[in-house]
Design a protein around this motif. Structure first.
Motif, short mmCIF file in Angstrom:
data_model
loop_
_atom_site.label_atom_id
_atom_site.label_comp_id
_atom_site.label_asym_id
_atom_site.label_seq_id
_atom_site.Cartn_x
_atom_site.Cartn_y
_atom_site.Cartn_z
N GLU A 1 -25.90 42.17 42.08
CA GLU A 1 -27.30 42.29 41.64
C GLU A 1 -27.86 40.95 41.16
O GLU A 1 -29.06 40.69 41.27
CB GLU A 1 -27.43 43.36 40.54
CG GLU A 1 -26.87 42.97 39.18
CD GLU A 1 -25.37 43.15 39.08
OE1 GLU A 1 -24.83 42.84 38.01
OE2 GLU A 1 -24.75 43.62 40.06
N ARG B 1 -31.23 39.27 42.54
CA ARG B 1 -32.34 38.79 41.69
C ARG B 1 -32.72 37.36 42.04
O ARG B 1 -33.91 37.02 42.10
CB ARG B 1 -31.96 38.89 40.21
CG ARG B 1 -31.98 40.29 39.63
CD ARG B 1 -31.98 40.25 38.10
NE ARG B 1 -30.80 39.56 37.58
CZ ARG B 1 -29.66 40.17 37.27
NH1 ARG B 1 -29.54 41.49 37.43
NH2 ARG B 1 -28.64 39.50 36.77
N ALA C 1 -31.72 45.61 43.13
CA ALA C 1 -30.89 45.13 42.02
C ALA C 1 -30.83 46.17 40.92
O ALA C 1 -29.77 46.41 40.32
CB ALA C 1 -31.45 43.81 41.49
N ASN C 2 -31.96 46.81 40.65
CA ASN C 2 -32.00 47.81 39.58
C ASN C 2 -31.20 49.05 39.94
O ASN C 2 -30.65 49.72 39.06
CB ASN C 2 -33.44 48.18 39.25
CG ASN C 2 -33.59 48.80 37.88
OD1 ASN C 2 -33.07 48.26 36.89
ND2 ASN C 2 -34.27 49.93 37.81
N ASN D 1 -32.96 42.89 35.13
CA ASN D 1 -33.68 43.60 36.19
C ASN D 1 -35.10 43.97 35.76
O ASN D 1 -36.04 43.87 36.55
CB ASN D 1 -32.92 44.85 36.61
CG ASN D 1 -31.64 44.53 37.37
OD1 ASN D 1 -31.50 43.46 37.95
ND2 ASN D 1 -30.69 45.45 37.36
#
Length: 424
Positions: free
Chosen positions: A101, A105, A127-128, A137
């Motif tokens: 993640e 980002r 990513a979240n 995030n």
């Protein structure tokens, strides 16, 4: 000053008479104009770059190399470095098994720099999904939603990371209050962020804070403070083109010293090459009455910005080019409509409204102003267009209300705005 991806403003600006005792001194910045060209390689970069092979799976190498490419882009303005950073990050996302993640980002932030906002939002959600609700995030989601004009979503994410001791929260709260038109609160939060940056000892955070506070101080009519903070930034990074351009803007828009401003831009151009430098040159040349030179600079801007690697990064000034220089209303409409689709913000709708006005479609332009601009932004440039459209459609009283708000925005908008504002 209004030349970057990203800029912060308020309609509650003071006029150029706010600091009658301010005077710049070339001795303050001359040494920085002779700064060496930025380095675009290092042993550190070469070491990590050598670890990357066609079948490489070492994500740390991609992360380091992409970070260096991004630094080179910031230093030189050359878009090829931004694209190389993108390639390294895409490979990192592809092969990462740990901290995936974080690489997503980073790639999303690269897309933000390229104005690829819908794609950045997709990555932010991705990513979240991997790490739901993390501070990093949610901070990214705030950034992307602000760019897309999804202000309610942005605020929800901002509230979820509230921490008055956190640099990231403080700068985002400053941006939120700038959007709301509360410049005093914006500056207070940025000053708190600067204190955090200085206590951290991190030069990158200090540099970012100095240049952003310099912008805000200028918007508030605190020209001396703005000037001094650009100089503080140059003390940290003598090659910083953004700070030099900020000083050039002060000399041009506040002191009305166009030749000296142009000298600074010529010095920047020795090591930093970005299409927006041609835009500022064109504005200065027009102010000096040299229309052929101004048009030549606009053509050079267009040729530079037309490079495929820039994608949609310069759509906004390109609309101006097709609208004002070529009178190609169809192409201007195409780009403005693309910008609305990519980024449905008041700024994008202002572009489209301006094209419609030029095409003689006044009522359609007025609909965009009422539905998507009035009450939704405090940006002087956008409100100036809105006032012109209100006048053109017979709504003179409303235009006069905006005129009163804009009369203090000459420094932000530039000397050419004086005549436009007077004519409202």
């Amino acid at each position: 000053m209004k030349f970057s991806i990203s800029v912060f403003i308020s309609i509650l600006l003071l006029s150029c008479q706010g600091e009658p005792n301010f005077t710049s001194n070339p001795a303050d910045y001359n040494d920085y104009l002779a700064a060496e060209r930025p380095q675009t390689t290092s042993r550190y970069f070469e070491l990590w770059n050598s670890k990357i092979t066609p079948d490489s799976l070492e994500t740390l190498s991609f992360a380091v190399v992409s970070g260096e490419y991004n630094r080179y882009f910031q230093a030189t303005g050359k878009v090829e470095y931004l694209k190389k950073a993108e390639q390294a990050l895409e490979r990192a996302v592809e092969v990462a098994n740990i901290d995936k993640e974080a690489y997503i980002r980073s790639l999303a932030r690269n897309y933000i720099s390229q104005h690829r906002f819908p794609e950045a939002l997709e990555l932010a959600h991705k990513a979240n999904d991997l790490y739901p609700g993390s501070k990093e995030n949610r901070a990214l989601l705030f950034d992307v939603h602000m760019e897309l004009g999804n202000y309610d979503e942005a605020k929800r994410n901002l509230d979820s990371i509230q921490n008055m001791s956190d640099f990231g929260y403080l700068i985002r709260n400053a941006k939120w209050n700038d959007y709301r038109g509360d410049l005093d609160t914006t500056i207070r939060f940025m000053e708190k962020a600067l204190a955090r940056a200085e206590s951290s000892g991190k030069r990158s955070l200090q540099l970012w804070s100095y240049t952003n506070l310099a912008d805000y101080y200028g918007h508030a009519g605190r020209i001396q403070d703005s000037y001094e903070f650009y100089l503080k930034a140059l003390e940290i990074d003598p090659q910083n083109a953004y700070a030099k351009k900020g000083i050039a803007w002060i000399l041009f828009s506040y002191e009305r010293k166009p030749q000296e401003a142009m000298r600074i831009l010529d010095a920047i151009d020795q090591g930093y090459q970005s299409p927006d430098l041609w835009l500022l040159r064109a504005e200065i040349a027009e102010f000096m009455g040299n229309i052929p030179e101004s048009k030549d600079y606009m053509f050079k801007f267009h040729k530079a910005a037309d490079h495929p690697a820039y994608g949609v990064m310069y759509n906004v000034p390109e609309v101006d080019y097709y609208l004002e220089e070529l009178s190609d209303y169809d192409k201007a409409f195409e780009l403005a409509a693309e910008e609305v689709s990519n980024r449905p913000t008041p700024e994008s709708y202002e572009l489209l409204a301006r094209v419609l006005l030029k095409q003689g479609q006044k009522q359609q332009a007025l609909v965009l102003v009422r539905d998507n601009i009035l009450g939704k932004t405090h940006e002087p440039g956008i409100l100036l267009t809105a006032a012109e459209i209100l006048n053109a459609t017979g709504n003179h009283k409303e235009a006069l209300v905006l005129k009163e708000e804009l009369e203090g925005a000459v420094y932000e908008l530039g000397p050419a705005s004086e005549r436009k504002i007077r004519s409202l």
